[in-house]
Design an enzyme around this catalytic site. Sequence first.
Site, PDB file in Angstrom:
ATOM      1  N   ARG A  98      46.486  62.923  80.880  1.00  0.00           N
ATOM      2  CA  ARG A  98      47.920  62.774  80.960  1.00  0.00           C
ATOM      3  C   ARG A  98      48.879  63.787  81.963  1.00  0.00           C
ATOM      4  NH1 ARG A  98      51.476  58.889  79.562  1.00  0.00           N
ATOM      5  NH2 ARG A  98      53.149  59.533  77.967  1.00  0.00           N
ATOM      6  N   THR A 374      51.360  49.745  81.571  1.00  0.00           N
ATOM      7  CA  THR A 374      50.100  50.219  81.411  1.00  0.00           C
ATOM      8  C   THR A 374      48.958  49.402  81.775  1.00  0.00           C
ATOM      9  OG1 THR A 374      51.423  52.126  80.060  1.00  0.00           O
ATOM     10  CG2 THR A 374      49.046  51.836  79.967  1.00  0.00           C
ATOM     11  N   THR A 392      48.241  54.582  83.420  1.00  0.00           N
ATOM     12  CA  THR A 392      49.576  54.059  83.616  1.00  0.00           C
ATOM     13  C   THR A 392      50.252  54.887  84.703  1.00  0.00           C
ATOM     14  OG1 THR A 392      51.571  53.603  82.366  1.00  0.00           O
ATOM     15  CG2 THR A 392      50.609  55.571  81.939  1.00  0.00           C
ATOM     16  N   ASP A 416      58.888  59.739  79.198  1.00  0.00           N
ATOM     17  CA  ASP A 416      58.341  59.714  77.851  1.00  0.00           C
ATOM     18  C   ASP A 416      58.512  60.854  77.182  1.00  0.00           C
ATOM     19  OD1 ASP A 416      57.099  57.144  77.896  1.00  0.00           O
ATOM     20  OD2 ASP A 416      55.083  57.361  78.395  1.00  0.00           O
ATOM     21  N   SER A 445      52.650  60.029  74.405  1.00  0.00           N
ATOM     22  CA  SER A 445      52.130  58.744  74.872  1.00  0.00           C
ATOM     23  C   SER A 445      51.993  57.851  73.709  1.00  0.00           C
ATOM     24  CB  SER A 445      50.931  58.833  75.852  1.00  0.00           C
ATOM     25  OG  SER A 445      50.367  57.731  76.026  1.00  0.00           O
ATOM     26  N   SER A 446      51.979  56.596  73.854  1.00  0.00           N
ATOM     27  CA  SER A 446      51.484  55.481  73.026  1.00  0.00           C
ATOM     28  C   SER A 446      50.328  55.217  73.181  1.00  0.00           C
ATOM     29  CB  SER A 446      52.624  54.567  72.750  1.00  0.00           C
ATOM     30  OG  SER A 446      53.681  55.021  72.376  1.00  0.00           O
ATOM     31  N   GLY A 466      51.694  48.347  77.148  1.00  0.00           N
ATOM     32  CA  GLY A 466      52.802  47.969  76.289  1.00  0.00           C
ATOM     33  C   GLY A 466      53.705  48.907  75.672  1.00  0.00           C
ATOM     34  N   GLY A 467      53.764  50.415  76.266  1.00  0.00           N
ATOM     35  CA  GLY A 467      54.728  51.179  75.750  1.00  0.00           C
ATOM     36  C   GLY A 467      54.251  51.384  74.258  1.00  0.00           C
TER      37      GLY A 467
HETATM   38  N1  GLY Z   1      53.783  55.431  79.543  1.00  0.00           N
HETATM   39  C1  GLY Z   1      53.411  54.670  78.384  1.00  0.00           C
HETATM   40  C2  GLY Z   1      52.792  55.559  77.320  1.00  0.00           C
HETATM   41  O1  GLY Z   1      52.186  56.555  77.559  1.00  0.00           O
HETATM   42  O2  GLY Z   1      52.753  55.391  76.247  1.00  0.00           O
END
Ligand code: GLY
Length: 565
Positions: A98, A374, A392, A416, A445-446, A466-467
Site C-alpha cells: 500500500r 482498481t 490500484t 483514502d 483500503s477496501s 470498486g472502492g
Molecule cells: N483505492 C481503493 C482502495 O484502496 O480501497
Amino acid sequence: MKTSIKHSLFFALTLLSIISITSIKAQTYAKNGMVVSASKISSQTGIHILKQGGNAVDAAIATAFSLAVTHPTAGNIGGGGFMVFMNSNGETTTIDFREKAPLASSKTMFLDENGNIKNNSNHKGLLATGVPGTVAGLFLAHQKYGKLPWSKLVQPAINLAEQGFIFNWNLYRAGQRFKEASDQFPFMSSYFDNKKGELTQPNEIWKQQALANTLKKIRDNGRDGFYKGDIAEEIATYMSANGGIITTEDLEKYEAIERKPIIGTYKGFDIYGMPPPSSGGIALIEMMNIMELVNWDTIEFNSKEYVHILTEAMRRAFADRAEFLGDPDFNLDMPLERLISKKHAKNRFKNLNMEKASVSDSSKFGQIYDGKNTTHFSVLDKSGNAVSVTYTLENSYGVKMGSKALGFIFNNEMGDFNPVPGITTSGWQIGTKPNLVAPQKRMLSSMSPTIVARDGKPYLIIGSPGGRTIINTVFQTTLNVLEFDMRIDKAIEAMKIHHQWSPDVLVFEKYLMSPDTRKELELMGHKVRATNGLGALMGITIDPKTKIITGAADSSRPEGAAIGY
Ligand code: GLY
C-alpha cells in the site's frame, strides 16, 4: 540474443493469441494453471510465465507489470496494493505494498483556514499522491516466493511497451476524453498518442517507449531501480516542480511488508483475507460470520429477505470499519480478533430485525469519496499455489499526472485517508482517528484479495475493483460459491448490492433486482438506489475432487479474460 528471440516470439504469440481468443467465453476450464485479469494480453503474459516453469507468484508479478502497460487505468507501477499468497500446502501469507503518506504530510494538509477541504486537494493534484508501493511489493514477493529470475518477469511488460500492442476501444475512449479536456489533463492528453502526436486509433499498435525505459531500469536493478537513482530523482524533481511533496528520501524509505493474513471460517471453508491497512479481510469475515447464523433453508437467493439480511450485515461491518480500522503500524490497539470472532457476529445478528431496516447513525460515522478504478487478478499454477492481487491508482488513471520522461501515472491514494480530523458527516466524510493522515502512514483500503481453502488447499481465488463496493462484491461472490454452490462465472455475474452504513443507502445493480423486491425493500424502510454495475470480479475455483480449474472474468471488463492451459 537467445533471450531476445524468445521475447520477440512471445510478443508475436501474444498478438496471435489475442486475435485467436476474441471468442473467449464467460468461464474457462483448465488442468494446469489459470490467470484471470482485466486484460486478455496480461492474462496471456501470466500464462506464458507459468508455461516457462514459473510459479503463481512469478506469474502474478509478470501479470502486474504487464497490466501497468495494457490496462493503465489501474494497472500500475505508480500506485500500490496487496497480494495474498497460499502455497499448495495451504500456508498463507500476504504482501502489503500500500502507498504511504510522504514525510512532509500532516493531518490537516488538505484543509484551508476554515477547516474545509481545499480545492479537492486530497484527490486532485500531486498532494494527493502517496509514495508508490507496487515495485517494492512485487520485488519482495519475488525475493521470498518467486522462482524464475526477476528480469524474466519484467521483460514481457517491456516488450509490450516497446513493441506495442493492439490499441483497444476502451483505451481509445479514454484518449478521446483526455483530448477533449487537454487543458485540465496535459499529461494524459498526449499519453495515448502515436509517433505522429495524434491519438492512437483502435486496432493500431500503441507503443510506450518512456515506460519501456523505466521498466528496463526496474528489470536491471530490482527495487532499487525505482526507489533509488535516476527514476527516484526524476520522481522527486517532477513532484517539486508540480506541487507534490514526495522526495528521494520518501522513496528510499518505502518498504513493502509481509503480514499475516486475516483468517476466518465458513461452514468448513477457511477464508484468508488481507489484514489492515486493508479493511477487506476484517469486514469480509465479519459478514461471513453473520451469514453463518442465517437459516438458508428458509431464505431464497435474491428474495427480499436475502437482500435485507445482506444489507444489514454490510451496515454493521462498515460501521465497525469506520470506527476501528487504519494502518496497523499506527494503530496498535485495533480490536481485530474481536471483530472477526463468532461471538461478535452473534451480537451483531441479535439486533437484526427481519421486518425492518435498521437506521445508520451517521452523526457518528460517514462516508468518504472512494475511487473505483482498481484492478484485481487471480492466478493458480500447476502445483496448486494460488495468488490473489488487487492493486490500484485509486481513481481511473490515478491523479492523471506523470513525468513524460518516466511514462507512468501517479496514484491519488491520499484520498483514502480521513481528510478532516474529527468531522464525520452523513454525506461525505469520516473523521475518525485511526485513518487520519500522518507521515509514513498507510491509508485505509477496501481492497480485498481473498483466497478460500478447503481441506488446506486453495478452493476459491477472488477479488475486485470498486472502492468500498469491493468488500461487498467479494463477500457476495464468496457467499454465492460457498453457500449457493454457484459456478464461478454465475457467482460473479449474479446481482450485487452495496451498503456501507453511511450514507444509509442500499445500492443495487440496475435491471437485476425485480421491481417487486425493490418495492418490498422500500416498505421495510430501505432507501434504495440503482447503479449501472458493481464490481469487476476476477475469480478461479478448483474442484477438490476432479482438480479441474474454472476461471471467469467479469463481463463488466470486456478486455479481460480468464486464460488457462
Ligand atoms: N483505492 C481503493 C482502495 O484502496 O480501497
